[in-house]
Design a protein around this motif. Structure first.
Motif, PDB file in Angstrom:
ATOM      1  N   ASP A   1      27.082  11.081  73.819  1.00 24.76           N
ATOM      2  CA  ASP A   1      27.173  10.432  72.572  1.00 24.76           C
ATOM      3  C   ASP A   1      26.647   8.961  72.830  1.00 24.76           C
TER       4      ASP A   1
ATOM      5  N   PRO B   1      22.559  15.750  66.843  1.00 30.22           N
ATOM      6  CA  PRO B   1      23.453  15.501  65.728  1.00 30.22           C
ATOM      7  C   PRO B   1      23.881  13.710  65.923  1.00 30.22           C
TER       8      PRO B   1
ATOM      9  N   SER C   1      27.042  12.923  66.272  1.00 31.65           N
ATOM     10  CA  SER C   1      27.679  13.012  67.542  1.00 31.65           C
ATOM     11  C   SER C   1      28.220  14.474  68.179  1.00 31.65           C
ATOM     12  N   TYR C   2      27.828  14.591  69.323  1.00 28.75           N
ATOM     13  CA  TYR C   2      28.333  15.818  70.150  1.00 28.75           C
ATOM     14  C   TYR C   2      29.605  16.273  70.040  1.00 28.75           C
TER      15      TYR C   2
ATOM     16  N   ALA D   1      32.141  14.874  67.880  1.00 26.77           N
ATOM     17  CA  ALA D   1      32.541  15.392  66.590  1.00 26.77           C
ATOM     18  C   ALA D   1      32.311  16.780  66.443  1.00 26.77           C
ATOM     19  N   ARG D   2      31.178  17.453  67.043  1.00 29.42           N
ATOM     20  CA  ARG D   2      30.894  18.527  66.678  1.00 29.42           C
ATOM     21  C   ARG D   2      31.468  19.668  67.463  1.00 29.42           C
TER      22      ARG D   2
ATOM     23  N   LEU E   1      33.751  22.797  66.340  1.00 30.09           N
ATOM     24  CA  LEU E   1      33.054  23.582  65.131  1.00 30.09           C
ATOM     25  C   LEU E   1      32.737  24.857  65.511  1.00 30.09           C
TER      26      LEU E   1
ATOM     27  N   ASP F   1      23.827  20.796  71.757  1.00 34.22           N
ATOM     28  CA  ASP F   1      25.011  21.161  70.931  1.00 34.22           C
ATOM     29  C   ASP F   1      25.560  22.435  71.073  1.00 34.22           C
ATOM     30  N   THR F   2      24.649  23.447  71.370  1.00 35.24           N
ATOM     31  CA  THR F   2      25.082  24.673  71.283  1.00 35.24           C
ATOM     32  C   THR F   2      25.902  25.013  72.748  1.00 35.24           C
TER      33      THR F   2
ATOM     34  N   ARG G   1      29.258  23.286  72.676  1.00 33.67           N
ATOM     35  CA  ARG G   1      30.233  24.193  71.821  1.00 33.67           C
ATOM     36  C   ARG G   1      30.568  25.302  72.516  1.00 33.67           C
TER      37      ARG G   1
END
Length: 478
Positions: A227, A244, A246-247, A249-250, A253, A454-455, A458
């Motif tokens: 981030d 995004p 924020s990485y 914050a996600r 998810l 992001d993927t 996560r």
């Protein structure tokens, strides 16, 4: 705060404690320096320590960014810093100084990361093990000191695994974050090409293969660090897709559907894969299926791997020649035989003779692999592979005493699943999911589509929650 408390906490936890007034920045720096003094000598992971200056800087630090005022280490990769010299692991460059800070260094500090030294690397960061003559001996694996810590971010991985710092800078031009992360049992993400700044003095490294990032023990520390450092800078030659907000914050998810994951257990050119590396992939499969994802065993795309390794050799040799000749410009020529290790000296001479056509062909091969990988990933979200084809190698196995081509071809067999992702520019992470019965870490690699950090993050976080590895470090810390 005591050092035995500090060493067990990740960066975000320490930052939150600072915000609550439970610990001061200078206490954290004192802990880091105490641990460096106790743990570095047998492992040889640190160089250019500036303890007194770091204490002074921490005393007046105002907590900021995501990490407050957290002890941090820069890789000895030549990343420009006005207060930390560098050698790039080479006697030729020993004590090199800079009058500016790299954009990345500025972003690290703006996010509350306070460098107090550098971490060891192989000469010119061109090896998957860290055994530079400049460092006075090899950087040893903390889980087995007769084995390699990996490279080229070997010192960084050791510093994180042993708790000296929770986060350390790394860079990756052919696996140099993921290799030591696998060897030392930490988390290491190679970002997409163009996501993290490379300037202001340079636009690319090694024909676009090289990128910077961090090594951590928790996925959330990597997400938070990304981030702070991700985002284009003016004039850079590459751009990653939009990121995004924020990485971090996600990170928790859920995915809106099961991910399609292709698993590779065969390498190109008949390269053998150790049974423990395959066992790590089997364990990852079980975890991923338990999380609801769809995994299929697939063959890699038909890359001409020996030709690809040859392209890397040509580009690395050109880089060595450019770097050495640029440094020696307007200087009296030294005896390079006394200042460069044999493989790097050979790379220098090869680079001075390399023709433009060979260099252009090498870059074309990289671009071709990017096209192949993008096409391949139309049918999957993530690729799962062993990070390395073998367990961390015994020290001396990959020696710079040979000629450069032989050395790099041997390295290419050890790291078969890694440098292709530098060529394609995709994000990829080592996940420390498996340990042998003798206590050696064995990583698996998650590869995402271009720009899909992001993927990868996560999914890594899901694995971390399902099969946590944080308790493994108590073996090293007690």
């Amino acid at each position: 705060m005591r050092s035995d408390e500090y060493e067990r906490l990740d960066g975000l936890t320490l930052a939150e404690m600072q915000r609550r007034g439970e610990v001061a920045a200078v206490e954290l720096m004192e802990c880091a320096l105490q641990l460096a003094e106790a743990r570095n000598p047998p492992l040889n992971a640190l160089c250019y320590l500036r303890g007194d200056e770091a204490i002074d800087r921490a005393r007046v630090a105002v907590p900021r960014g995501r990490f407050g005022a957290l002890p941090f280490l820069l890789k000895d990769s030549g990343l420009a810093s006005t207060f930390l010299p560098s050698s790039i692991g080479s006697r030729l460059f020993a004590g090199m100084t800079s009058t500016i800070d790299a954009t990345l260094q500025t972003r690290f500090m703006a996010d509350g990361l306070l460098p107090f030294g550098r971490t060891t690397v192989p000469e010119f960061c061109m090896a998957p093990t860290t055994e530079a003559v400049q460092n006075g001996g090899p950087t040893r694996n903390p889980w087995d000191r007769a084995r390699s810590s990996g490279g080229s971010s070997g010192g960084a991985a050791v510093a994180v695994a042993t708790g000296i710092v929770p986060i350390a800078h790394g860079s990756d031009g052919g696996g140099s974050i993921r290799i030591p992360a696998a060897c030392c049992g930490v988390y290491g993400l190679k970002p997409s090409r163009g996501l993290v700044p490379y300037g202001p003095q340079r636009g690319e490294g090694w024909g676009g293969l090289a990128v910077d990032g961090v090594l951590t023990r928790t996925v959330r520390d990597t997400a938070a660090a990304l981030d702070g450092i991700a985002g284009m800078e003016l004039g850079q030659p590459y751009a990653a897709p939009a990121r995004p907000d924020s990485y971090l914050a996600r990170l928790d998810l859920p995915f809106d559907r099961p991910l399609r994951i292709a698993a590779w257990t065969e390498a190109w050119d008949g390269i053998a894969i150790d049974s423990e590396c395959l066992a790590a992939v089997d364990r990852a499969e079980k975890v991923l299926v338990s999380l609801g994802h769809e995994l299929t065993w697939q063959a890699p795309p038909p890359i001409k791997y020996p030709a690809f390794v040859g392209a890397i050799i040509d580009v690395m040799c050109a880089s060595v020649a450019m770097t050495v000749n640029g440094f020696l410009l307007n200087k009296s020529a030294p005896d390079l035989r006394e200042l460069l290790e044999p493989a790097i000296l050979d790379a220098y001479y090869r680079g001075t003779r390399l023709g433009a056509e060979a260099y252009a062909l090498a870059i074309a091969r990289f671009h071709g692999i990017a096209r192949q990988m993008a096409q391949y990933m139309q049918d999957c979200d993530v690729i799962l592979t062993p990070t390395l084809t073998q367990l961390p190698v015994p020290l001396g196995t990959l020696s710079m005493a040979s000629d450069f081509e032989s050395f790099r071809r041997q390295a290419g067999r050890y790291t078969a699943f890694l440098a292709i992702i530098n060529a394609s520019g995709q994000p990829a992470a080592n996940v420390p999911l498996h340990w042998t019965s003798h206590g050696l870490p064995v990583g698996v690699q998650l590869i995402g589509q271009f720009g899909a950090e992001d993927t990868v993050l996560r999914l890594s976080a899901q694995i971390e929650r399902a099969a946590p590895w944080i308790q493994r470090y108590t073996v090293l810390l007690d």
